[in-house]
Design a protein around this motif. Structure first.
Motif, PDB file in Angstrom:
ATOM      1  N   ALA A  16       0.682  -1.096  -0.025  1.00 46.44           N
ATOM      2  CA  ALA A  16      -0.059  -0.021   0.062  1.00 46.44           C
ATOM      3  C   ALA A  16       0.848   1.227   0.030  1.00 46.44           C
ATOM      4  O   ALA A  16       1.902   1.169   0.516  1.00 46.44           O
ATOM      5  N   GLN A  19      -0.043   6.780   2.231  1.00 53.15           N
ATOM      6  CA  GLN A  19      -1.327   7.441   2.796  1.00 53.15           C
ATOM      7  C   GLN A  19      -1.994   6.132   3.526  1.00 53.15           C
ATOM      8  O   GLN A  19      -2.579   6.396   4.442  1.00 53.15           O
ATOM      9  N   THR A  20      -2.230   5.032   2.866  1.00 49.67           N
ATOM     10  CA  THR A  20      -2.889   4.000   3.469  1.00 49.67           C
ATOM     11  C   THR A  20      -2.142   3.331   4.661  1.00 49.67           C
ATOM     12  O   THR A  20      -2.828   3.007   5.627  1.00 49.67           O
ATOM     13  N   LEU A  23      -3.229   5.838   7.482  1.00 49.68           N
ATOM     14  CA  LEU A  23      -4.390   5.486   7.813  1.00 49.68           C
ATOM     15  C   LEU A  23      -4.705   4.011   8.871  1.00 49.68           C
ATOM     16  O   LEU A  23      -5.367   4.145   9.959  1.00 49.68           O
ATOM     17  N   ASP A  24      -4.067   3.029   8.439  1.00 52.48           N
ATOM     18  CA  ASP A  24      -4.049   1.683   9.040  1.00 52.48           C
ATOM     19  C   ASP A  24      -3.148   1.834  10.485  1.00 52.48           C
ATOM     20  O   ASP A  24      -3.544   1.336  11.632  1.00 52.48           O
ATOM     21  N   ASP A  72     -18.048   8.844   6.810  1.00 50.98           N
ATOM     22  CA  ASP A  72     -16.671   7.746   6.027  1.00 50.98           C
ATOM     23  C   ASP A  72     -17.204   6.753   5.565  1.00 50.98           C
ATOM     24  O   ASP A  72     -17.026   6.196   4.590  1.00 50.98           O
ATOM     25  N   ASP A  76     -17.523   5.222   1.261  1.00 48.59           N
ATOM     26  CA  ASP A  76     -16.965   4.167   0.880  1.00 48.59           C
ATOM     27  C   ASP A  76     -18.050   3.346  -0.032  1.00 48.59           C
ATOM     28  O   ASP A  76     -17.554   2.383  -0.397  1.00 48.59           O
ATOM     29  N   THR A 158      -7.951  -3.710   7.490  1.00 49.67           N
ATOM     30  CA  THR A 158      -7.746  -2.445   7.153  1.00 49.67           C
ATOM     31  C   THR A 158      -8.832  -1.641   7.160  1.00 49.67           C
ATOM     32  O   THR A 158     -10.082  -1.986   7.418  1.00 49.67           O
ATOM     33  N   ASP A 160      -8.703   1.024   4.905  1.00 49.59           N
ATOM     34  CA  ASP A 160      -8.832   1.761   3.846  1.00 49.59           C
ATOM     35  C   ASP A 160      -9.286   0.800   2.724  1.00 49.59           C
ATOM     36  O   ASP A 160      -8.528  -0.230   2.388  1.00 49.59           O
ATOM     37  N   ASN A 162      -9.071   0.971  -0.388  1.00 47.55           N
ATOM     38  CA  ASN A 162      -8.035   0.572  -1.486  1.00 47.55           C
ATOM     39  C   ASN A 162      -7.146  -0.574  -1.298  1.00 47.55           C
ATOM     40  O   ASN A 162      -6.936  -1.355  -2.263  1.00 47.55           O
ATOM     41  N   ARG A 163      -6.598  -0.895  -0.234  1.00 48.63           N
ATOM     42  CA  ARG A 163      -5.962  -2.185   0.378  1.00 48.63           C
ATOM     43  C   ARG A 163      -6.966  -3.257   0.221  1.00 48.63           C
ATOM     44  O   ARG A 163      -6.363  -4.440  -0.383  1.00 48.63           O
TER      45      ARG A 163
END
Length: 303
Positions: A16, A19-20, A23-24, A72, A76, A158, A160, A162-163
């Motif tokens: 990742a 930024q990811t 976040l995690d 949030d 998503d 996660t 995120d 994206n992950r």
């Protein structure tokens, strides 16, 4: 310049971005780690049907912890819907686990407003005060997502999406081997090597600073064999070889040059893959179908 193409096994879990990771690290530090046995649970749908994680043994499962009152989470939802549409027919089940307390608000949100047509369950109790599922899965922040494998082990936890997307895509994306190229590429691996030699290009800025690295790309082979959709997903082993020249730059200029080189290398890797001639298509159930592959492209300056 010498640039070699390496065909090697890719990691299932994609690296990742910064930024990811942030976040995690900030919101998901306590999540269950990969390889942990996912706790079984018993929760209920809005029409009082009981559901357990063990019901999905033998399949991948995405657990999506959310709530209708969570901004949030709502942000998503479109992304989760795209993942559901893409992977619902690939042995992946989606289960939404809501921390709503108002049944009507919950149902109206997932069914009427957002049309989240995958299984939804809830304890209908206040998060962290009356709920138990959050304690089982260490959910300190929402949205939180888990990917569970067919053996009931955690693949990813996660905050995120994206992950999660990258992990799902890696599961369904076979890695190219030399043997596959020999079979799928027109003319076999020798023709493939000739094509890569003829299409080599070392971007000028990378050449100036003797930059090197390996760009891992993902691309599609359509049902008719057409290659498209090449996308750089990560850069590995990146370094600046001409540090003497590079270190003369101001820090701001160094960052600009570094980002520009990376962008050029990624664009070049994508360009080369998208220029390939048609491959032999993959087959599923006896019919040609789209398939996705990983391919690393190595950039090295001449010595």
């Amino acid at each position: 310049m010498k640039k070699l193409l390496f065909l090697a096994l890719m990691m299932l879990s994609l690296t990742a971005g910064a930024q990811t990771d942030t976040l995690d690290a900030k919101y998901g530090a306590n999540l269950l780690k990969a390889g942990t046995t996912a706790p079984d649970f018993h929760l209920y749908t809005a029409d009082h049907k009981e559901l357990s994680l063990s019901d999905y043994k033998g399949s991948y499962v995405v657990l999506d912890f959310w709530a209708s009152w969570c901004p949030d989470c709502r942000k998503d939802i479109p992304g989760m819907k795209r993942l559901f549409d893409e992977f619902k027919d690939q042995n992946v089940n989606f289960v939404g686990i809501s921390f709503d307390t108002d049944r009507d608000a919950w149902v109206n949100c997932y069914w009427d407003t957002y049309k989240m047509y995958w299984t939804q369950v809830s304890e209908l109790k206040k998060w962290k005060h009356g709920t138990t599922i959050d304690k089982l899965y260490h959910v300190d922040w929402i949205p939180t997502m888990y990917l569970i494998n067919p053996e009931g082990k955690v693949v990813l936890g996660t905050v995120d999406i994206n992950r999660l997307r990258d992990s799902l895509q890696s599961l369904s994306s076979p890695t190219l081997t030399t043997e596959q190229i020999d079979t799928l590429y027109p003319g076999g691996k020798n023709a493939f090597g000739i094509f890569m030699d003829a299409n080599r290009f070392y971007p000028p800025l990378a050449k100036k600073y003797r930059a090197e690295g390996r760009v891992v790309c993902r691309f599609n082979v359509e049902f008719n064999g057409k290659v498209n959709g090449a996308s750089a997903i990560r850069l590995e082993d990146f370094r600046i070889g001409n540090t003497k020249k590079f270190n003369k730059l101001t820090p701001v200029r160094q960052q600009y040059v570094r980002n520009k080189i990376i962008s050029e290398l990624e664009a070049e890797a994508e360009r080369e893959i998208n220029r390939m001639p048609n491959w032999e298509p993959a087959y599923r159930n006896g019919k040609p179908s789209q398939v996705q592959y990983f391919m690393p492209i190595e950039f090295r300056p001449k010595k």
